[in-house]
Design a protein around this motif. Sequence first.
Motif, PDB file in Angstrom:
ATOM      1  N   SER A  44       0.910  -1.079  -0.037  1.00  0.00           N
ATOM      2  CA  SER A  44       0.039  -0.104   0.070  1.00  0.00           C
ATOM      3  C   SER A  44       0.866   1.185   0.028  1.00  0.00           C
ATOM      4  O   SER A  44       0.469   2.309  -0.597  1.00  0.00           O
ATOM      5  CB  SER A  44      -0.944   0.127   1.042  1.00  0.00           C
ATOM      6  OG  SER A  44      -1.829  -1.053   1.080  1.00  0.00           O
ATOM      7  N   GLN A  82      -7.477   0.280  -0.492  1.00  0.00           N
ATOM      8  CA  GLN A  82      -7.992  -1.011   0.425  1.00  0.00           C
ATOM      9  C   GLN A  82      -8.909  -0.744   1.244  1.00  0.00           C
ATOM     10  O   GLN A  82      -9.993  -1.744   1.360  1.00  0.00           O
ATOM     11  CB  GLN A  82      -6.579  -1.144   1.470  1.00  0.00           C
ATOM     12  CG  GLN A  82      -6.447  -2.496   1.871  1.00  0.00           C
ATOM     13  CD  GLN A  82      -5.331  -3.032   2.529  1.00  0.00           C
ATOM     14  OE1 GLN A  82      -4.162  -2.021   2.456  1.00  0.00           O
ATOM     15  NE2 GLN A  82      -5.193  -4.103   3.066  1.00  0.00           N
ATOM     16  N   ASP A 156      -5.722  -1.366  -4.947  1.00  0.00           N
ATOM     17  CA  ASP A 156      -5.370  -1.856  -3.476  1.00  0.00           C
ATOM     18  C   ASP A 156      -6.124  -2.964  -3.074  1.00  0.00           C
ATOM     19  O   ASP A 156      -7.279  -2.476  -2.484  1.00  0.00           O
ATOM     20  CB  ASP A 156      -4.892  -0.752  -2.587  1.00  0.00           C
ATOM     21  CG  ASP A 156      -4.115  -1.173  -1.414  1.00  0.00           C
ATOM     22  OD1 ASP A 156      -3.782  -2.586  -1.491  1.00  0.00           O
ATOM     23  OD2 ASP A 156      -3.467  -0.165  -0.774  1.00  0.00           O
ATOM     24  N   GLU A 157      -6.087  -4.212  -3.409  1.00  0.00           N
ATOM     25  CA  GLU A 157      -6.776  -5.333  -3.026  1.00  0.00           C
ATOM     26  C   GLU A 157      -8.303  -4.818  -3.184  1.00  0.00           C
ATOM     27  O   GLU A 157      -9.103  -4.867  -2.104  1.00  0.00           O
ATOM     28  CB  GLU A 157      -6.455  -5.534  -1.486  1.00  0.00           C
ATOM     29  CG  GLU A 157      -5.234  -6.071  -1.044  1.00  0.00           C
ATOM     30  CD  GLU A 157      -5.084  -6.387   0.216  1.00  0.00           C
ATOM     31  OE1 GLU A 157      -5.913  -6.842   0.858  1.00  0.00           O
ATOM     32  OE2 GLU A 157      -3.959  -6.084   0.755  1.00  0.00           O
TER      33      GLU A 157
HETATM   34 MG   LIG Z   1      -2.259  -2.714   2.066  1.00  0.00          MG
END
Ligand SMILES: [Mg+2]
Lengths: 249, 517
Positions: A44, A82, A156-157
């Motif tokens: 991240s 995220q 991010d994910e």
């Molecule tokens: Mg992360």
Amino acid sequence: MQGITCIGLGKTYRGGIEAVSPLDLNFSSGRTTALIGPSGCGKSTLLRLIAGLEEPSVGDVRVLGQSPAEQRRRAGISVAFQDPSLLPWLTMQSNISLARKLARKPPDPARVARLIGLVGLGGFEKVRPAALSGGMRQRAAMARALASDPQVLLLDEPFGAVDELTRRQLARDLSPLWKSQGTTTLLVTHSVDEAIMLSDRIVVFSPRPARVVADLEVPYAAELGDGPEFRSLKDKVLTVLSASAAMAK
Amino acid sequence: MRTRDWLAVLLGPVLLLIGWQLLATGLEGKALLAGPVEVLHWLTQNIGLVARALGRTLGNAALGYLAGNLIAIVLTGIGILFPKLLGVIGGLALVLFCLPLIATGPILRSLMGQGEGPQITLAALAVSYTSLVTLLTGLRAVPSAWLDLVHVYGRKRFAELWFVRARAALPYLFAGLQIAAPAAFLGAMVGEFTGAERGLGVLTIRYIRALDVAALWGISVVATVVSIMAYAAVGMMARLVLHDLPPVVLLSSPASGRCGKGRFRDAVVLVVAVLLLWWGGIRLLGLNPFLAKGPLDVAAALTWSAEASESRAALFLAFRQSLGFALPGYLIGLGVGAGLAMLLVLVPAVVPLIMPIAVALRAVPIVTTAPVFVLFLGRGATGTITLVAVMVFFPALVACIHGLRQAPGQVLDVFDVYAAGPFRKLLYARIPAMLPALFAAARMSVPTAVLAVTVVEWLTTGRGLGSLMALSASTSNYRMLWSAVFLVTLFSVLSHAAVASLERHVLRIYAPEQVRQ
Ligand SMILES: [Mg+2]
Ligand SMILES: Nc1ncnc2c1ncn2[C@@H]1O[C@H](COP(=O)(O)OP(=O)(O)OP(=O)(O)O)[C@@H](O)[C@H]1O
């Protein structure tokens, strides 16, 4: 060299936590690269450095030949964080169109509606985030990231809280959207399957501070999600991951 | 279920009324206390008079409310766009908040002449600080992820304010507006205590002179009911707009999060700014030098003029007397508030009985009912100390109950796993969670205590700073009046800072996340 270039890029947070140790990496434009690494290794942080949300401690980033700040000013970057961070007082639909407002682009209800359909949130347009499930929020955040037609997309994910089946379907439905536009995309994920299916290249990071331990091209045949190419690549990634985890211990 | 809820809410007030009536009957003929029946009788007899006075007071309060909140909003906007100025803006607002309203009244009257100006100004002064602090808290209580979203698209401060902060602060704006409603009423009424021609405060003064017990109780009841209604009305409006309750705002200090050096620099800048504004304001407005005293005049009056030692002695004596009332009242109010809150946690069954009354009475500017206290408890120390304690008590109680409830559920679950009893939970989980709230209340109560003590002294007791100010105002001794205002403000600001510093030390241990900005 165009695309995203990291030159000796490193980040040490205040308090002395080194999240990213100086990296030299290039992500060529128009391609999708998956970033894989153990939790807390600094993925991240790397995305935040590229988006210019964090100042590098050392080194430099160039995004399509410009500094992140310049690139942001041209609204060239989008991030799906995220944590979905939707604004709680806006409906799901307004949260998505907000991206175009922030990017100073003309409203485009048709595009917003199409994105909502693609992430499978049709019928929830007027619902506020509090009444959406975690996965639904993530999908809305993903749609928001795509809404502004970015040249650089940092994910991010994006599907971290979504079930495996929906995840596969989203991957199939959404990836053409940025691939056909020639968007330079970085995808952080914990799912090796997802990394192989969605990207042209996989970069594997070591435990914190993030260093590159493997840099693999994804052959087209592997992207289909099954077959020997897929399995051998998946084995390779998993081996590298566990080897670097063992080294760290 | 619904009816039962309503009954629970009503039970407290009904018990209160019955107790009040019983007490009044018991004390009949002593001219101390008028019971509900007597008060109602007086009110129906004088309905026209009270309505006219109330209308005047409400009008002034409304104008002051508007002005004070507008000032707060504009100052907050400036502070958010130019964060370097935040320290000074917060400091200036605090200084205004610490002005002893009761003495500021006659000064304003001498400068603005008769009419409604002073009352409106005092109402504005009474609201601007709390509104400013709540708004600032709201504008800052924004998750950094929301701001990142704005920054990703290359947008800056203004877009932050426009797309995120302004809307996120709306619940806090309403919380501030809610606290401000009774505060504006208090400001207007205190203004009327100091020589207005019409209004509820003027009636109060008249009936104090006439020792009309029923009338004084009647007016206090009206002030109480009106304040509670104003508070509830803003709360209802907030619910319509927000679809949920405004947050309980525990007024965190606007300067918190600065390191020692930054605080010192802010303090120096603040002192310079106050002196400049004071001196420049008098010059710019061309105020009459006989009425308006600048910093140099006050310094002279306190140090090098011929009567300096005499004034100092008078001020010091009055100060000591006032402190003798204010300090015990302040400590008792805080202690009883925190103590009762803890007791309520141990005996949760009585909470629904006490909470509605406490929340309602917290909204009451108790100062407006000061004459009744003095009437009932006498002109001695007891009446004054009780009044100060009651003023401090309600906000402390409500804040502490809120704080005690803040102990995170998981933490309490951990205690349950080990079968820890309620005392241990209180000691190790709830009291630490309560401390930030208790300190916020302690900090905000400093000016409250000063206000309470000076108003009682001004109105009735003939002792202390309030009385000295009243005497100076009536003999046109403006040098003394300005000196007293200066000293009281200085004292309030310094005490406020002292509590804040203690607060930082304690919170650093018990609630480190609150100190870190
Ligand atoms: Mg992360
Ligand atoms: N704002 C911050 N201040 C200090 N340290 C931070 C901050 N943000 C992250 N870190 C630290 O930097 C390291 C890397 O964090 P980062 O969020 O980049 O990890 P990640 O690879 O994204 O992990 P995950 O897969 O769990 O999301 C962690 O050790 C974390 O504690």
